[in-house]
Design an enzyme around this catalytic site. Sequence first.
Site: not given
Length: 855
Positions: A465, A282, A385, A231
């Site tokens: 996520s 994130h 998404n 990530d």
Amino acid sequence: MRRLLLVGLLLLSATSCDESGDGPDADSGTVAGTLTPFRSNEQSSEGGVSRATHLPFGKGVLARLKEQLRGTKELRVRRAALEQTDPGLPIIPAPLGPPPLARIPQEDATIPGDVVVRFEESGVSPERVLSATALPGYRAVHKGYASEHLHLVGFEAEDGHAVTAGETRELVSRLAAVPGVRFTDRNLRMYKTAVPDDKGYGLQWHYPTINLPAAWDIESGADGVVVAVIDTGIVSHPDLNAHVVQGYDMIADPTNAGDGNGRDPNPLDEGGDEPQGGSSWHGSHVAGTVAAVTNNGTGVAGVAWNAQLLPVRVLGTKGGNSFDIAAAIAWATGGTVPGISQSPARAAKVVNMSLGGTAPPQALYQDAIDAAVARGAIIVVAAGNENVDASNSTPCNQENVICVGSTGLSGRRSSFSNYGARVDVVASGGEMREDLNGDGYADGVLSTVLDDNRQPAYAFSQGTSMASPHVAGVVALMAATAAKLTADLTSAQAESALKATATPIPAAQCTGGCGAGLINAQAALRRIQSTDPSLELPKLSVSTTTLFFQQSATQQLTLSNVGGNQGGNLVVTATVSGPQQSAVTFPGGSTKTVPAFGSTALDVAVNTAGLTDGDYVVTLNLVGSGAAGSATVALKIGVGSSSDLDAVVAFVWQDAVSGEWEAADEAITVARASRGYAYSLALAPRTYYVLATIDDDEDGELFEDGERTGFWRNIDSFEPLDVETGASTPNISFDLLPLAPIDDDPTLDVGASCGGDFDCPGGFCNTNFPGGYCSLVCNAAACPTGSKCYVVSTSGLKNCLDSCSREVGTGRGDCRSGYLCYSDGTGSGFCQPSCIGTGLSCSSPATCRSDGFCR
């Protein structure tokens, strides 16, 4: 004529010629959409949680826009309560995402000039790679390794033209025929997708929905299981530090890494990954869901209480690329990546990748994934998404991965979640346009971040996520359960168990398909244990103790049998009590049968017709058969003006010459609550940005702290919208969330418009460029995040220039209006003015081309 000599890079110069652009066409185009405001009719007394959006403007720009918008009439409003109630749990109004929602940009993800080459032979030297891949007309450079077999070769055209994405596809095809090469591929741009006593656990609605508390009675620790989080990296946080093991920064491009170097053993998240220079944190949010320090009386809970977190950084200030991600998969799971001598102390058993891009399945990814699975790893991936079929979302569409979609508290597929045959299962990922449990907070996933001062904090976010790490954490629990039975959980076994025990989601709740359904953590662990259900009595559990209805609607309550079927399956009977009980019905029946270690949905419908304005509570009584137990759920019903607040929609733009933001009465409309917040407006042709807000305190001032606000495309991506003559642009729809305080600390924004040096803190204003251009002399200073240092004169003078990563060498990309993304030959670029309509000419021998580039 005065010229700026910008050696080999900056091809534009100032000129005394005055070339004014044409005004807007008299004809117009139409834009339409629907807003979805956050709704809640009460303030929570626990947790001190705020949920918010951040405007992409500083206070100065916003003040000018507010003055222009102040005359807008017909506003009906209410006040939203947003005070932080518990300083001991610093959950802050920070940017909530990716993300709260990171969508993949809809352009070709190919990184121009980059070709991935997979040789049959291992350990091929860079010299041999370049010899084998030499092509006439191109200069090649060996850019790194993703494994002993995978190499990245970058190509530049000898005649100086910018290599295009289409040209790169041709290079990939040509090099595939080289003897000794198994395959070639493009390098793609990727983007971010027992009850504990933790203080914030009561706000983590997303755990009961997957039957996690019951699973913790079987296995909660996952001790010794390593979960790699590939990530944005990791931050120092008291709710993470005890579980974090030494990771790696796999970002090869220093300009993307933001830390001044390439690959190194420091996976620290440097921040600055959001469009306006903010930070999503994130990777840390994802990591907290997997394995935050749990049952320690503070913060939040993780899925796997004692799992180890192996952070591998692949997403920087400009996203990431598939080559670095493939290298991260190899390294984290115990593979060899030439040039990296350090290996993980223990290879990851589980890999979470809350990231992706738009492309068919990639041979590069499949090679890395297959090798990792062969080493015993289990790979979990977010579906994306974009609210589209996931067949073109990679790496979700690869084989041997568990691809995860998202649901909200209602059990429906989240409005943003990708779907389709490539989705294996779904998990709680949030739906922040809702507050279905009525706790006063948007239904996002709560986890670990930093605040605006880079201090440890917590925030809600939404997205696949956020769903993916729920599954990764459950897989870690499954692996620990198997290990106690002296078994090694395989990828195929994990996927099979999750699918076999998932709760199916009907088509009405998930158009397009949600795979096997919503994961059931307890049932999955029971399957790993091979528990005989006939040896345990049924036991009732529910997913939430509160459901909130703001209007007439039907919601689903998940009923779970956390026991077996000794004496028969669990049968649950539902009734309601209270003065307004007649408003509640059960469309699917009031009696449900729940199998052993399984779940089913109870439809609960509320009809507010005939109810006067006010707040009501009806008690839902659930009684299980035999000794299975009972439960009550409070049905909170709000009727009246709290949902009748109109929103102002404003279309703003930047002046191509001055760079100033502009608004006008004819570019403002009202989205009426009585019409479901739908709007439509005819606009003069121009490139606009769309904002909307609700004046929640009825004081006539817009965009105040706490007032529900949003912008197109979503609150993490402030995107332009081109309106063309005679064209209709539908579906410009977005959410409105409470507005966080505007952080206006003076920092230099390289490439921003300016009227003088005072507008560029610590730097200077280049007034030769249209609208001014903030920069910084970087001969002896580092450039701010989002910019890069370039030589700009024959004397060796260096200036910071705004970096860009989209439409490099072909268009505007992510540069401001009136500017283009010039290639710097490294796969990324810098923002400079167009040579058309800006009063600038090209430095000889370059000439101004029809696309606005000097070539």
